[in-house]
Design a protein around this motif. Sequence first.
Motif, short mmCIF file in Angstrom:
data_model
loop_
_atom_site.label_atom_id
_atom_site.label_comp_id
_atom_site.label_asym_id
_atom_site.label_seq_id
_atom_site.Cartn_x
_atom_site.Cartn_y
_atom_site.Cartn_z
N TYR A 76 -8.08 -9.29 -1.37
CA TYR A 76 -7.87 -7.69 -1.51
C TYR A 76 -8.39 -6.99 -0.26
N ASN A 77 -7.80 -5.89 -0.24
CA ASN A 77 -8.48 -4.93 1.11
C ASN A 77 -8.41 -3.68 0.71
N VAL A 78 -9.18 -2.71 1.13
CA VAL A 78 -9.37 -1.46 1.02
C VAL A 78 -9.58 -0.63 2.30
N LYS A 79 -8.86 0.47 2.66
CA LYS A 79 -8.99 0.99 4.16
C LYS A 79 -8.79 2.64 3.74
N GLN A 117 -0.68 3.57 -1.67
CA GLN A 117 -1.36 4.31 -0.60
C GLN A 117 -1.16 5.65 -1.11
N GLN A 157 -6.06 3.41 1.01
CA GLN A 157 -4.99 2.52 0.62
C GLN A 157 -5.57 1.20 0.23
N GLY A 158 -5.12 0.41 -0.48
CA GLY A 158 -5.60 -0.85 -1.19
C GLY A 158 -4.50 -1.85 -1.41
#
Length: 891
Positions: free
Chosen positions: A550-553, A498, A511-512
């Motif tokens: 996965y994630n991205v925000k 992050q 963040q990811g």
Amino acid sequence: MKLINKSMLSVVITLSTASVYYAQQVQDTVKTTSNDIEQVVLTGVADIAKDRKTPVAVSTIKEAQIVERLGNQEFPEILNTTPSIYATKGGGGFGDGRVNVRGFDMNNTAVMINGVPVNDMESGAVYWSNWAGLSDVTSAMQVQRGLGSSKLAIASIGGTINVLTRAADKKREGNVTVGLGNDGYLKTLFSYNTGKSANGWSTSFLMSRTAGAMYVDGTDFESYNYYFALGYQPNKKHDFQFTFTGAPQWHMQNYQSRISDYIKYGEDGEPNRRYNPNWGYLQGETYSQSVNFYSKPVASINWDWNISEKSKLSTVLYASWGRGGGTGFLGSINGNNINSAKLKNSDGLIRWDDIYAWNQGTAIADFTNAAGTAAPANPTPGIATRNNGLVRRSHINSHDWYGFLTNFQHKINSNWNFSAGLDGRYYYGYHPGVISGFLGNKEYRENSNLNAAPYYTVTQSYDPKPSANPFVKAIKDDSQIASRNFNGEVLWLGTFGQLEYSNDAISAFVQGSLSNQQFQRIDNWIVDGVTKQQNQVVNTKTGFKGIWGYNVKAGINYNINEQHNVFANMGYYSKQPNNYAVYPNNQQVLNSNLQNEKIASAELGYGFRSSAFRANVNLYYTTWKDRFQRVTNINIPTPTPSNPNNQTRAYANLLGVQEVHMGMEFEAFYKVTDYLEFNGMLSIGNWKYKNNPTGELFDDNNLPLTDVPNATSNSVQLALDGVKVADAAQTTAALGFTLKPVKNLSVFSTWRYADNLYGTFNIDQNFIINNGVIPKAAEKGALKMPSYNLFDLGLSYTFNLNNGNRLIVTGNVYNLLDTTYISDGKSSNHVKELGDFKDIKNGAGVVTSSAQQQYDAYINNPSNFYKGLDSSNQVFFGFGRTWAASISYRF
């Protein structure tokens, strides 16, 4: 009962307004900041953000509100005054409550203890009975709605509920509490905190017992809670915290019933809200077919290392040992299972004594067969099988679980911060079955273990109560396993990062995370390389199936001035399916259409702050694509010359199941004077299925229907577009006040409203589109339940004694007006139309009853309806008027 898993999570939480005011007994709400939370909770690797800084929608419940208002309610019900939260008691058994966030159930809402998710690692579910004792040690309960700002790839589609417990170095204080409530509820508690010594040591200890019965009949329970924390801070660079907690419990449960049954066992046409079909009396003692029992001790060691003024490393090692399960029944009596009306008396209670006698060989006159023409005695007295005789079994769901999380944080300069970390977990779940009540039988013959054909004999019975030893062996005796015997193994490794920016006006983050989750199923009752499932040769161990996710925000907050701020966030998840989607139908065969779920979400928010008034407004939009959904028992025409009506039973794994959840949330707090405060919230959601998913058809041997001769179709399309999402009220509102007429006295009341609650429904063959025609099931969709209003009233008074000691008295009445309402709709049977009836003909082909006659008889019979609903619907009624009171001595 399912297994509960646990992993660490850094969480960024903004203090919002409407709920924070309950902390007034701790300090004035207007002065509340994140710092006071950090002083009373064990944060570990959890990040507590500040108001008007982190761009997420958050509500916080403080310790004072939990102490004052929870009473004998379910732990998550304390959240019911926050937006987009719908929490109920479920069936009404102790700890059987549930909670939905923005229309997403617990499988898709992350629940964390001090930043540690406790969602089941195989199914994603959460069972609050395992965590009921947390209410005794909770210092704050915080809800992030939406994807939030957590760093890990977790199941936070709807939101994140983070329960923050006390730290070992909480100020020196002791507490003795006795609580009473309706239906014999009794709670006793003792706790003591030493405070931090001059050389950096601190401890916190708690022990409690809660027992009695819930509002619903046949829901006796007993629960214990223990908590121990040891802290050591040798210097300013290092801080160590060790915690060990558990809440062993057993409780009788209740399943949903038809509205007609509630009315049948009620009075004057009113439903009996206490009715429970699962219990009766055995030799004069209460006996239930459904008992949940579990003990889940959790241990963790946290180490915070302040490397320098700019760098910090937080690490936690943790372990969980879950032991327990839930009961059900094996076998039948003359073709009648345990839920048959023939095995119940005139009060709707199970006839345990008669079942006991029949198992031993006594003929019971009205234990007739399905045709109702004979009531033979047990042909094998004292010997039960899957098809004859009744025994109570327990399905064990135990686990061993270990993990670590490390999070490095670095302050680049006065504006920029960076953090990164690793998250690892190992989980092994045990799922055998055992006998927990022979009911007059001497043995049970198990014939499902292919390694011990044709059967083996089980003679040992296990009491459905948790062991006093938290580390007891998950499986006691392999030779006495009955009903089932499989295990699950899960591996997890993830990394996250992050980057944050902040100044006086703007704060933002991006963040990811990347994770790999591996599943293996182990079936101990098959024969390696010989047993076939779905036309495939299988082995005891499937081998691991690894899946990446996965994630991205990202989010940004802008403080316009000291009163106004706005924020926005958005994110995308590629979420791994759970174990039961990887190996569907609880078999050793890998899902050939396995794919990740895709979640995208965006949110806008506005906040207003003044010395007397605070408010938040949020708008959100979330899409959830590629949910796993299997449709079974589909009958596909496969005509042959000799049988033109021949059909083949098939199933389909649907592709493209999608939900869209959008809505508005408002919450506010207004301090009129030092003596009077108001809080309120309103949330309006619109949660629907979108698109019509398709699925390739397979027969019961797992052969594509393209390989089945004469099949008229090899795929199906289901009409789900526009159907409402069920199981949570899409419109909720609350308004409450706190009045302090004299010093140390608080009187408080809350009004709550719920509407647009829809009953659950099965996505099955009734939704299949045939020749472009939308079926009736899709046109009617989910069944809307009646709206309802509830009022609660309570008070709290503190007596100040000598030497700073206090005596605190609380009292609460829930559902003050004794309103009758449906809290959970478990089916969607719409009122029938004329077209739902068919002409009935006798053997000679003569019409004996026309559709019109059947419809008229149905529509003109008042017993077929309740508040506009078809009374065949299965529901849970909410509790009637209940109460709780407590007295605490703080020293």
